[in-house]
Design an enzyme around this catalytic site. Structure first.
Site, PDB file in Angstrom:
ATOM      1  N   HIS A 180      35.169  24.795 -99.688  1.00  0.00           N
ATOM      2  CA  HIS A 180      34.597  26.258 -99.306  1.00  0.00           C
ATOM      3  C   HIS A 180      34.264  26.203 -97.779  1.00  0.00           C
ATOM      4  O   HIS A 180      33.505  25.389 -97.319  1.00  0.00           O
ATOM      5  CB  HIS A 180      33.401  26.616-100.083  1.00  0.00           C
ATOM      6  CG  HIS A 180      32.881  28.062 -99.937  1.00  0.00           C
ATOM      7  ND1 HIS A 180      33.358  29.169-100.526  1.00  0.00           N
ATOM      8  CD2 HIS A 180      31.950  28.388 -99.140  1.00  0.00           C
ATOM      9  CE1 HIS A 180      32.826  30.058 -99.944  1.00  0.00           C
ATOM     10  NE2 HIS A 180      31.976  29.659 -99.003  1.00  0.00           N
ATOM     11  N   CYS A 181      34.862  27.185 -97.231  1.00  0.00           N
ATOM     12  CA  CYS A 181      34.427  27.018 -95.647  1.00  0.00           C
ATOM     13  C   CYS A 181      33.536  28.211 -95.290  1.00  0.00           C
ATOM     14  O   CYS A 181      34.108  29.573 -95.639  1.00  0.00           O
ATOM     15  CB  CYS A 181      35.759  27.384 -94.943  1.00  0.00           C
ATOM     16  SG  CYS A 181      35.776  27.607 -93.135  1.00  0.00           S
ATOM     17  N   VAL A 182      32.404  27.921 -94.786  1.00  0.00           N
ATOM     18  CA  VAL A 182      31.590  28.860 -94.362  1.00  0.00           C
ATOM     19  C   VAL A 182      31.968  30.001 -93.284  1.00  0.00           C
ATOM     20  O   VAL A 182      31.650  31.138 -93.327  1.00  0.00           O
ATOM     21  CB  VAL A 182      30.232  28.528 -94.346  1.00  0.00           C
ATOM     22  CG1 VAL A 182      29.502  28.059 -95.506  1.00  0.00           C
ATOM     23  CG2 VAL A 182      29.941  27.312 -93.059  1.00  0.00           C
ATOM     24  N   ASN A 185      33.988  32.437 -94.970  1.00  0.00           N
ATOM     25  CA  ASN A 185      33.486  33.141 -96.366  1.00  0.00           C
ATOM     26  C   ASN A 185      34.330  33.081 -97.302  1.00  0.00           C
ATOM     27  O   ASN A 185      34.344  34.003 -97.920  1.00  0.00           O
ATOM     28  CB  ASN A 185      32.906  34.160 -95.685  1.00  0.00           C
ATOM     29  CG  ASN A 185      31.713  34.738 -96.732  1.00  0.00           C
ATOM     30  OD1 ASN A 185      31.533  34.108 -97.790  1.00  0.00           O
ATOM     31  ND2 ASN A 185      31.585  36.407 -97.126  1.00  0.00           N
TER      32      ASN A 185
END
Ligand SMILES: *[C@@H]1O[C@H](CO)[C@@H](O)[C@H](O)[C@H]1NC(C)=O
Ligand SMILES: [Zn+2]
Ligand SMILES: [Zn+2]
Length: 348
Positions: A180-182, A185
C-alpha cells in the site's frame, strides 16, 4: 558558527537522510519508530491529554487510514521545485544560452509524471470482488508455501487468490498485492504496478534532469565570475588564492534557495532511484514486494497469525530459501505491463 561548519552540517544532513532511509526502508522497527516512541514517552507526562489523543489520531489517520495528505505534500514539494526552477534557474540558463529544448525537458517529464501519478491514484489495483474472484483465482497457481488454496479472507469473506493480500488500510483484498503506497493513497497490485514503475522512473528522471541543469548553471556562474582564479587579502595583509571552499561559500550565499533545492533533488534522486531499481528487480524476477518480504521472513508468525492457523499449510522448512517463478525476463515484464485478463464467465 562560521560558514563552513554550516555547510558541512547541511551536506551531512542530506547524506544521513539518504543513508538512513536506504538502510531502514521496508523494515518494521526503524530508528524513526523507536525515536518517535521514545519522544512520545518522555513528553507524555507534560502534554495535555487532548494533544496526545490528537497526535495519536492524526498519526493513525496518516498511515493506517486512507488519506490524501501525502498526495498534497507531493504536489506542494513539486510546485516549490518547479517555481524555483522556472523563476530562477530557467532565466539564468537562458542568459547562458542553454538550448531551449533542454530547458523544456523538465516540463515534458512533468506531464508524463502527472499522467502516471494520476493513473496510480485513480486506477483499480485489482480488487478482489465477488464477481471477479473466480477469474482471479484461476490466474496464478497456489505455491503451497506462501499461498494456500481454500483460504478465505476473514474480512472480505472471499477466497484468497494466490498472490493476493488483504490491505488493512483500504480494507479490501488486492490481487497480486505489492504494497500500500501512502504517496498515491492506493494499493499497488496486479493492474497498476506498471503505472507505479513508470511513475517512479519519471520522478527520478525529473529530479535528475533538474539537478543536472541546476549544476550546469552553477558551474557556468563560477566559471564566468572568475572566482576560481581570484584571491583575497587575509588578516596579515597577504594575498591568498580564493580556492574551492571560497567558491562554495559564494554560491551558498548568492543562491541559497537554489542550493537547497539541489540538495533536495539529489536526495530524491538517489532515494527513488534505489527504490525504482528494487522494484525493477522484483518485476524482472516475477515477485511482489509482499512476496519478497515474506520469503525473507520479514513477516513473523507472531505479527501475522493468520498464516499460522491455516490448516492447509504445508510446513515451510525455512524462510532462508528464496523461490520465485520466473519464466524469463521478457515474460515477467509482459505480465506487469499486460496483466493477464480475467477469463470471461460463461453466460448460463
Ligand atoms: C509468476 O509467478 C507466478 C507464481 O507466483 C506464476 O503463476 C506465473 O506464471 C509467473 N509468471 C511469469 C510470467 O513467469
Ligand atoms: Zn480481504
Ligand atoms: Zn491499500
Amino acid at each position: 558558527m562560521d560558514f563552513l561548519t554550516l555547510f558541512g552540517i547541511y551536506v551531512l544532513v542530506v547524506l544521513a537522510c539518504i543513508a538512513l532511509v536506504c538502510k531502514y526502508s521496508g523494515k518494521q522497527q526503524s530508528p524513526f519508530h523507536t525515536l518517535f516512541n521514545f519522544i512520545t514517552k518522555i513528553l507524555a507526562p507534560v502534554t495535555p491529554k487532548w494533544l496526545q489523543k490528537w497526535s495519536q489520531k492524526s498519526m493513525h489517520s496518516l498511515f493506517h487510514e486512507r488519506s490524501n495528505m501525502f498526495i498534497y505534500l507531493h504536489l506542494v514539494l513539486e510546485g516549490a521545485v518547479y517555481t524555483e526552477f522556472t523563476f530562477e534557474v530557467f532565466n539564468f540558463c537562458r542568459e547562458m544560452e542553454t538550448a531551449l529544448t533542454s530547458l523544456c525537458v523538465p516540463y515534458v517529464l512533468l506531464i508524463f509524471k502527472t499522467c502516471f501519478f494520476y493513473l496510480c491514484i485513480s486506477k483499480d489495483p485489482g480488487t478482489v470482488t465477488k464477481k471477479r474472484v473466480v477469474g482471479q483465482v484461476s490466474i496464478y497457481q497456489y505455491d503451497r508455501r506462501m499461498f494456500h488454496p481454500g483460504v478465505h479472507c476473514p474480512t472480505c469473506q472471499l477466497v484468497k487468490p494466490a498472490r493476493s493480500k488483504h490491505c488493512r488500510v483500504c480494507d479490501r483484498c488486492v490481487h497480486r498485492f505489492d504494497h500500500h503506497c501512502v504517496w498515491v493513497n492506493n494499493c499497488i497490485g496486479a493492474l497498476n504496478t506498471r503505472y507505479f514503475l513508470l511513475y517512479l522512473f519519471s520522478v527520478c528522471a525529473m529530479a535528475g534532469d533538474i539537478a543536472l541543469l541546476t549544476t550546469d548553471m552553477l558551474l557556468h556562474v563560477v566559471l564566468r565570475s572568475g572566482l576560481l582564479g581570484a584571491s583575497y587579502i587575509d588578516e596579515y595583509d597577504q594575498q591568498q588564492p580564493a580556492g574551492f571552499l571560497f567558491v562554495i561559500q559564494h554560491l551558498f550565499m548568492s543562491f541559497p534557495r537554489i542550493i537547497f533545492m539541489l540538495g533536495f533533488l539529489v536526495f530524491v534522486f538517489f532515494l527513488l532511484g534505489g527504490y525504482a531499481l528494487f522494484h525493477s528487480y522484483l518485476a524482472l524476477v516475477n515477485q511482489t514486494s509482499n512476496e519478497w518480504y515474506k520469503s525473507r521472513g520479514y513477516f513473523c508468525q507472531h505479527c501475522h497469525p493468520a498464516s499460522a492457523v491455516d490448516p492447509l499449510k504445508t510446513p515451510v522448512p525455512e524462510h532462508s530459501k528464496r523461490y520465485f517463478y520466473s519464466h524469463g525476463i521478457l515474460r515477467n515484464l509482459g505480465e506487469i505491463f499486460f496483466p493477464p485478463r480475467l477469463p470471461k464467465r460463461k453466460v448460463n
